[in-house]
Scaffold this motif. Structure first.
Motif, PDB file in Angstrom:
ATOM      1  N   CYS A  12       0.821  -1.212   0.000  1.00 45.76           N
ATOM      2  CA  CYS A  12       0.000   0.000   0.000  1.00 45.76           C
ATOM      3  C   CYS A  12       0.853   1.259   0.000  1.00 45.76           C
ATOM      4  O   CYS A  12       1.873   1.331   0.695  1.00 45.76           O
ATOM      5  CB  CYS A  12      -0.907   0.043   1.234  1.00 45.76           C
ATOM      6  SG  CYS A  12      -2.302  -1.081   1.166  1.00 45.76           S
ATOM      7  N   GLU A  16      -5.578   4.997   2.344  1.00 44.24           N
ATOM      8  CA  GLU A  16      -6.443   5.039   3.520  1.00 44.24           C
ATOM      9  C   GLU A  16      -7.919   4.920   3.150  1.00 44.24           C
ATOM     10  O   GLU A  16      -8.729   4.437   3.941  1.00 44.24           O
ATOM     11  CB  GLU A  16      -6.213   6.331   4.307  1.00 44.24           C
ATOM     12  CG  GLU A  16      -6.643   7.601   3.595  1.00 44.24           C
ATOM     13  CD  GLU A  16      -6.537   8.836   4.486  1.00 44.24           C
ATOM     14  OE1 GLU A  16      -6.330   8.651   5.697  1.00 44.24           O
ATOM     15  OE2 GLU A  16      -6.652   9.951   3.966  1.00 44.24           O
ATOM     16  N   VAL A  19      -8.134   0.734   2.000  1.00 40.42           N
ATOM     17  CA  VAL A  19      -7.473  -0.397   2.635  1.00 40.42           C
ATOM     18  C   VAL A  19      -8.354  -1.122   3.648  1.00 40.42           C
ATOM     19  O   VAL A  19      -8.303  -2.359   3.758  1.00 40.42           O
ATOM     20  CB  VAL A  19      -6.145   0.042   3.283  1.00 40.42           C
ATOM     21  CG1 VAL A  19      -6.378   0.949   4.491  1.00 40.42           C
ATOM     22  CG2 VAL A  19      -5.299  -1.165   3.662  1.00 40.42           C
ATOM     23  N   ILE A  23      -9.113  -5.174   3.540  1.00 40.48           N
ATOM     24  CA  ILE A  23      -8.840  -6.063   4.675  1.00 40.48           C
ATOM     25  C   ILE A  23     -10.104  -6.801   5.097  1.00 40.48           C
ATOM     26  O   ILE A  23     -10.093  -8.020   5.319  1.00 40.48           O
ATOM     27  CB  ILE A  23      -8.260  -5.258   5.851  1.00 40.48           C
ATOM     28  CG1 ILE A  23      -6.889  -4.697   5.474  1.00 40.48           C
ATOM     29  CG2 ILE A  23      -8.165  -6.121   7.112  1.00 40.48           C
ATOM     30  CD1 ILE A  23      -6.353  -3.672   6.457  1.00 40.48           C
ATOM     31  N   VAL A  37      -0.375  -5.773   5.814  1.00 42.03           N
ATOM     32  CA  VAL A  37      -0.289  -4.580   4.976  1.00 42.03           C
ATOM     33  C   VAL A  37       1.155  -4.114   4.956  1.00 42.03           C
ATOM     34  O   VAL A  37       1.765  -3.894   6.002  1.00 42.03           O
ATOM     35  CB  VAL A  37      -1.223  -3.463   5.500  1.00 42.03           C
ATOM     36  CG1 VAL A  37      -0.939  -2.142   4.781  1.00 42.03           C
ATOM     37  CG2 VAL A  37      -2.672  -3.866   5.301  1.00 42.03           C
ATOM     38  N   ASP A  39       3.154  -1.223   4.286  1.00 45.73           N
ATOM     39  CA  ASP A  39       2.997   0.226   4.138  1.00 45.73           C
ATOM     40  C   ASP A  39       4.280   0.835   3.586  1.00 45.73           C
ATOM     41  O   ASP A  39       5.302   0.876   4.248  1.00 45.73           O
ATOM     42  CB  ASP A  39       2.645   0.847   5.482  1.00 45.73           C
ATOM     43  CG  ASP A  39       2.445   2.351   5.375  1.00 45.73           C
ATOM     44  OD1 ASP A  39       1.849   2.796   4.369  1.00 45.73           O
ATOM     45  OD2 ASP A  39       2.905   3.075   6.271  1.00 45.73           O
ATOM     46  N   THR A  46      -2.916   5.420   6.110  1.00 46.87           N
ATOM     47  CA  THR A  46      -3.027   4.027   5.673  1.00 46.87           C
ATOM     48  C   THR A  46      -2.660   3.047   6.784  1.00 46.87           C
ATOM     49  O   THR A  46      -3.406   2.097   7.064  1.00 46.87           O
ATOM     50  CB  THR A  46      -2.133   3.780   4.442  1.00 46.87           C
ATOM     51  OG1 THR A  46      -2.595   4.564   3.345  1.00 46.87           O
ATOM     52  CG2 THR A  46      -2.153   2.316   4.040  1.00 46.87           C
ATOM     53  N   ALA A  50      -5.249   0.514   8.660  1.00 49.39           N
ATOM     54  CA  ALA A  50      -5.021  -0.923   8.502  1.00 49.39           C
ATOM     55  C   ALA A  50      -4.949  -1.620   9.861  1.00 49.39           C
ATOM     56  O   ALA A  50      -5.516  -2.706  10.053  1.00 49.39           O
ATOM     57  CB  ALA A  50      -3.736  -1.159   7.716  1.00 49.39           C
ATOM     58  N   ALA A  55      -5.332  -5.676  10.647  1.00 44.49           N
ATOM     59  CA  ALA A  55      -4.212  -6.222   9.883  1.00 44.49           C
ATOM     60  C   ALA A  55      -2.882  -5.964  10.570  1.00 44.49           C
ATOM     61  O   ALA A  55      -2.747  -5.000  11.331  1.00 44.49           O
ATOM     62  CB  ALA A  55      -4.190  -5.619   8.485  1.00 44.49           C
ATOM     63  N   VAL A  57       0.784  -4.603  10.225  1.00 46.83           N
ATOM     64  CA  VAL A  57       1.378  -3.591   9.348  1.00 46.83           C
ATOM     65  C   VAL A  57       2.895  -3.671   9.444  1.00 46.83           C
ATOM     66  O   VAL A  57       3.464  -3.652  10.534  1.00 46.83           O
ATOM     67  CB  VAL A  57       0.896  -2.172   9.710  1.00 46.83           C
ATOM     68  CG1 VAL A  57       1.600  -1.125   8.839  1.00 46.83           C
ATOM     69  CG2 VAL A  57      -0.617  -2.063   9.549  1.00 46.83           C
ATOM     70  N   GLY A  86      -3.816  -2.804  -2.705  1.00 48.43           N
ATOM     71  CA  GLY A  86      -4.691  -2.283  -1.655  1.00 48.43           C
ATOM     72  C   GLY A  86      -5.672  -1.231  -2.123  1.00 48.43           C
ATOM     73  O   GLY A  86      -6.134  -0.423  -1.320  1.00 48.43           O
TER      74      GLY A  86
END
Length: 315
Positions: A12, A16, A19, A23, A37, A39, A46, A50, A55, A57, A86
Motif C-alpha cells: 500500500c 487510507e 485499505v 482487509i 499490509v 505500508d 493508511t 489498517a 491487519a 502492518v 490495496g
C-alpha cells in the motif's frame, strides 16, 4: 484449508480510503488467513486504518511496490501467499478459488486475470500497454499469461523461497511472471472481476513512465536470462553490416586487384570482430546463466510444496 498457513500481502501507498474494505473483504473470504499490509511510506493514515481494521502492518522504507513485495516475501512465513493491491479493485471473493486451484492442481502461481465490468476500471492506454508488454514477454520467455501485469496472484511457498526480487516498482509483476517461466513452474490463470477505485482514491500508476520501466525490465531480463539469444542478435547484425559493406570492396578487388576504400575495409574488419566478441560474450554468459538457473531450481526443490494432503498427513 485450515491446516495451511495462508498469508495475504497487501502492498500500500496512500490507500487510507480503500485499505479497510480490502482487509475486511479478505478477512471474510479467507477467515483464517494472516493479513499483512506492507505500508510503503504512506503520507496519509493508511497504516493507522489498517491496524484498526485488524491487519498486521509492516513499514517498508524503500519506495516502490517491488521493494514492498520483496520485504513481504522475506518477513512472512506461510504455506500459501496471496498478493493483492490495496486499492479495492480486485475481487476478494475469488481468493478461496485461487488458493484451492493452487493446492488441488499442485501449482506454484495462479494469476487472477482482470476482467473488468466497467469501462472506467481499466483505461484503454493501460489495456493496450498490458497486451503489448504481455505479448513481448511471451515472445521472449514463453506464452503462459494473458494478463501478465495483474496485481492479484497466489503463490506456493517454494515459489516465494526461490524468488530473488530485483525490481523496485510496478515492474515487479513482469519479474514474477518471468521467474515462473524461467524455472518452468506449473502456473495457471483464472478470470477475476476487476472494478473501479473507490471515490477519493487515486492510481499511482503512470501509463508512460511505468510502461517504459516495465519494457526496460523486459529488456534487462532478456539480456540477463537469455544472453545467448540477446548477444547472438548483435552478432548477426554486426556480421550482416560487415558483409554488406564488404561486397562492393570484394567486387572491385576481383575486377581490379585494388582496394580503393581502405577505411571501409577497416570498418568491415572491426564490425566482424565486434560480432565475434558479442557471440563469445553470449556463449560465456549463457553458461553463467544456466548455473544461476540451476541454483534457483535447487532452492526451489529444497522447499516442500504447499499441498493440502501432505499438510494434513503431517498434522
Amino acid at each position: 484449508m485450515r491446516t495451511l498457513e495462508v498469508a495475504v500481502l497487501i502492498p500500500c501507498y496512500n490507500e487510507e480510503t480503500a485499505v479497510a474494505k480490502v482487509i475486511g473483504d479478505f478477512r471474510a473470504s479467507l477467515p483464517d488467513a494472516r493479513i499483512v499490509v506492507l505500508d510503503n511510506n504512506s503520507r496519509d493514515r493508511t497504516a493507522e486504518v489498517a491496524r484498526s481494521a485488524g491487519a498486521q502492518v509492516i513499514a517498508v522504507p524503500l519506495q516502490g511496490k517491488g521493494n514492498a513485495v520483496r520485504r513481504g516475501f522475506a518477513d512472512i512465513q506461510a504455506d500459501v501467499y496471496v498478493l493483492v493491491d490495496g486499492d479495492d479493485t480486485y475481487d476478494a471473493a475469488a481468493a478461496p478459488g485461487l488458493v484451492h486451484k493452487l493446492l488441488e492442481e499442485r501449482l506454484d502461481m495462479v494469476v487472477g486475470a482482470r476482467r473488468d465490468q466497467q469501462v472506467a476500471a481499466y483505461r484503454p492506454g493501460h489495456r493496450f500497454g498490458n497486451v503489448l508488454l504481455t505479448r513481448t514477454a511471451g515472445f521472449l520467455f514463453g506464452n503462459a499469461f494473458d494478463d501478465m501485469l495483474s496485481g492479484y496472484r497466489v503463490f506456493s511457498r517454494r515459489y516465494v523461497r526461490s524468488f530473488a526480487a530485483h525490481a523496485h516498482g510496478f515492474e515487479i509483476e513482469t519479474e514474477l511472471a518471468v521467474h515462473a517461466l524461467q524455472l518452468r513452474m506449473p502456473v495457471a490463470e483464472v478470470d477475476t472481476l476487476y472494478g473501479v477505485r473507490p471515490e477519493g482514491s487515486h492510481s499511482k500508476l503512470s501509463t508512460w513512465r511505468d510502461g517504459w520501466r516495465i519494457l526496460r525490465t523486459i529488456g534487462k531480463l532478456f539480456k540477463s536470462e537469455r544472453p545467448l539469444l540477446f548477444f547472438s542478435a548483435g552478432f548477426f547484425i554486426a556480421e550482416l553490416l560487415a558483409f554488406g559493406l564488404a561486397i562492393p570492396l570484394l567486387t572491385t578487388y576481383v575486377e581490379t586487384g585494388l582496394v580503393p576504400r581502405f577505411p571501409t575495409a577497416i570498418l568491415c574488419v572491426a564490425l566482424s570482430l565486434s560480432g565475434l566478441l558479442l557471440l563469445a560474450c553470449g556463449l560465456v554468459l549463457d553458461t553463467v546463466t544456466r548455473g544461476r538457473i540451476e541454483a534457483k531450481h535447487l532452492t526451489y526443490l529444497s522447499v516442500a510444496g504447499s499441498n493440502i494432503n501432505e499438510k494434513q498427513g503431517r498434522s
